[in-house]
Scaffold this active site. Structure first.
Site, mmCIF file in Angstrom:
data_model
loop_
_atom_site.group_PDB
_atom_site.id
_atom_site.type_symbol
_atom_site.label_atom_id
_atom_site.label_comp_id
_atom_site.label_asym_id
_atom_site.label_seq_id
_atom_site.Cartn_x
_atom_site.Cartn_y
_atom_site.Cartn_z
ATOM 1 N N LYS A 110 16.076 33.475 -63.117
ATOM 2 C CA LYS A 110 15.324 33.163 -61.765
ATOM 3 C C LYS A 110 15.516 34.287 -60.859
ATOM 4 O O LYS A 110 14.725 34.554 -60.151
ATOM 5 C CB LYS A 110 15.566 31.719 -61.090
ATOM 6 C CG LYS A 110 14.918 30.812 -62.075
ATOM 7 C CD LYS A 110 14.783 29.356 -61.387
ATOM 8 C CE LYS A 110 13.930 28.420 -62.313
ATOM 9 N NZ LYS A 110 14.767 27.839 -63.266
ATOM 10 N N GLU B 129 11.113 25.527 -52.897
ATOM 11 C CA GLU B 129 11.446 24.407 -53.562
ATOM 12 C C GLU B 129 12.300 24.550 -54.674
ATOM 13 O O GLU B 129 12.630 25.410 -55.131
ATOM 14 C CB GLU B 129 10.009 23.643 -53.982
ATOM 15 C CG GLU B 129 9.752 24.126 -55.434
ATOM 16 C CD GLU B 129 9.298 25.736 -55.575
ATOM 17 O OE1 GLU B 129 8.935 26.430 -54.551
ATOM 18 O OE2 GLU B 129 9.538 26.140 -56.860
ATOM 19 N N SER C 24 17.613 31.711 -71.409
ATOM 20 C CA SER C 24 16.935 32.052 -70.115
ATOM 21 C C SER C 24 18.231 31.775 -69.143
ATOM 22 O O SER C 24 18.253 32.272 -68.121
ATOM 23 C CB SER C 24 15.986 31.332 -69.613
ATOM 24 O OG SER C 24 16.015 29.900 -70.317
#
Ligand SMILES: *Cc1c(COP(=O)(O)O)cnc(C)c1O
Length: 400
Positions: free
Chosen positions: A95, A117, A384
């Site tokens: 991310k 968020e 990930s």
């Protein structure tokens, strides 16, 4: 709409085939147009590219390695399994790839605040990290249920200087947090940028986030070629909103021999509310400002999504994935909680790598696929994120 598999570009209204677009109030759409135009300029700016590259290299830990799982491959008895180690990024997941980009974009736009968020807290943490680094204020919207469940992440975000806003509407989880963040953005866009957590939301978010995640696929492609002098037979990634998957897929879309697999969470089973497999079970609908495949309950409302991996439990999916499904370029498959937990243990004990429960879905599918493709073939899995965040939960709720 251009599709040569080299790059899939949204049309001028932000549609990938039948999906995407921008279903937001007019004032916000005008602002998002300004954001997109600024982004298109910034993307070409050599100073910006040099700064991003330098931060990726010295702060974030890029390039992340491509690792051959020798033991896991031998044990599985089939195709060679390689991991793209996004778990080794600063903050422990992919991310940060788009958060760093979004924070630099906010600074370029002259904004002093970024809004985000978060569900389990992973996007919130990565965004708070980028805000601290770039020197921006940061407000993170998080459902009350998640605030209670993930309190250590709330503390970390606060430590990084972010303000965590507790959302008490509806189900008090990710869906309501996104609604609250959009409502805040509508009133503050003159000085703030909303930085969404995946390749979802109204145009241009699916494009911007995809572009910042594409570094994963570019690196993996080059690394594999260097290592093996060819291309992998398959690339596998888990799909929540779809950012890590689109990031690695983008590097291989123009190689028709490479089969692409997006792995959705089947959770406890196929019943409504028991999974988060939006592509497998979803219907076309508008949620959070974009059209895509959405899980619906009996009343046609967005369903509660469930997965053991909280980063995957979103009731919709990025519009580019819905499109890639339609044109048949990517195969979307599913993995249950149980299979993901098995893979979580297998990778830990066999390779000394504790994967995130999200990434464990991709590993689980790769283990099946390895047997199917057999010796001589090779599979690249996008790992990930790391699983440190999941260890307590797994030990408390499941046996090793
Ligand atoms: C958030 C998260 C995901 C799911 O998000 P995508 O946008 O689908 O990539 C997957 N893996 C990890 C480790 C995450 O933190």
């Amino acid at each position: 709409m251009k599709t040569n598999f080299k790059n899939v570009q949204a049309d001028k209204d932000g549609f990938f085939g039948a999906y995407g677009g921008s279903y937001v109030p007019e004032a916000l759409r005008a602002e998002l147009d300004r954001v997109y135009n600024a982004y298109l300029r910034l993307k070409k700016d050599p100073a910006f590219r040099a700064e991003l590259r330098s931060l990726q290299h010295t702060y974030q830990g890029r390039p992340t390695p491509l690792y051959f799982c020798k033991k896991l491959t031998e044990q599985t008895g089939g195709a060679e399994i390689y991991l793209k180690r996004e778990d080794l990024n600063h903050t422990g997941a992919h991310k940060i790839n788009h958060c760093l980009g979004e924070a630099l974009l906010a600074r370029y736009l002259g904004k002093d605040t970024i809004i985000g968020e978060t569900g389990a807290g992973q996007h919130g943490l990565a965004l708070a990290t980028a805000a601290a680094l770039i020197g921006l204020k940061c407000r993170i919207f998080m459902g009350e249920t998640d605030v209670k469940k993930q309190f250590i992440n709330v503390r970390k975000m606060q430590l990084l200087g972010a303000e965590v806003v507790c959302v008490r509407e509806g189900g008090k989880t990710l869906k309501e947090a996104v609604d609250a963040a959009f409502a805040e953005y509508l009133g503050t866009f003159e000085h703030a940028l909303y930085c969404i957590g995946s390749v979802v939301g109204p145009h241009p978010y699916p494009t911007i986030v995809r572009d910042f995640q594409a570094v994963v696929g570019r690196e993996a492609h080059a690394q594999f070629r260097r290592l093996k002098k060819g291309l992998p037979d398959a690339v596998v990634a888990c799909v929540g909103g779809g950012s890590n998957a689109i990031g690695i897929f983008t590097g291989f879309l123009s190689d028709p021999s490479v089969r692409l697999y997006g792995v959705e969470p089947m959770g406890r089973g196929a019943a409504i509310g028991d999974n988060a497999a939006s592509i497998t079970f979803g219907k076309p609908a508008v949620l959070h400002g974009f059209k895509s495949l959405v899980l619906e309950d009996e009343k046609g409302e967005p369903a509660e999504a469930y997965s053991v991996a909280s980063g995957l439990d979103y009731p919709s999916v990025g519009p580019e994935h819905a499109y890639l499904k339609d044109i048949g370029r990517v195969n979307y498959v599913t993995v249950t909680d149980e299979e993901a937990l098995d893979a979580f243990r297998r990778l830990s004990v066999t390779e000394g790598i504790i994967p995130a429960l999200e990434s464990s879905h991709a590993v689980a599918y790769a283990l099946k696929l390895a047997k199917e493709l057999g010796r001589g073939a090779s599979i690249v899995v996008n790992l990930s994120g790391r699983g440190d965040k999941d260890v307590d939960f797994v030990l408390d709720n499941y046996s090793l």
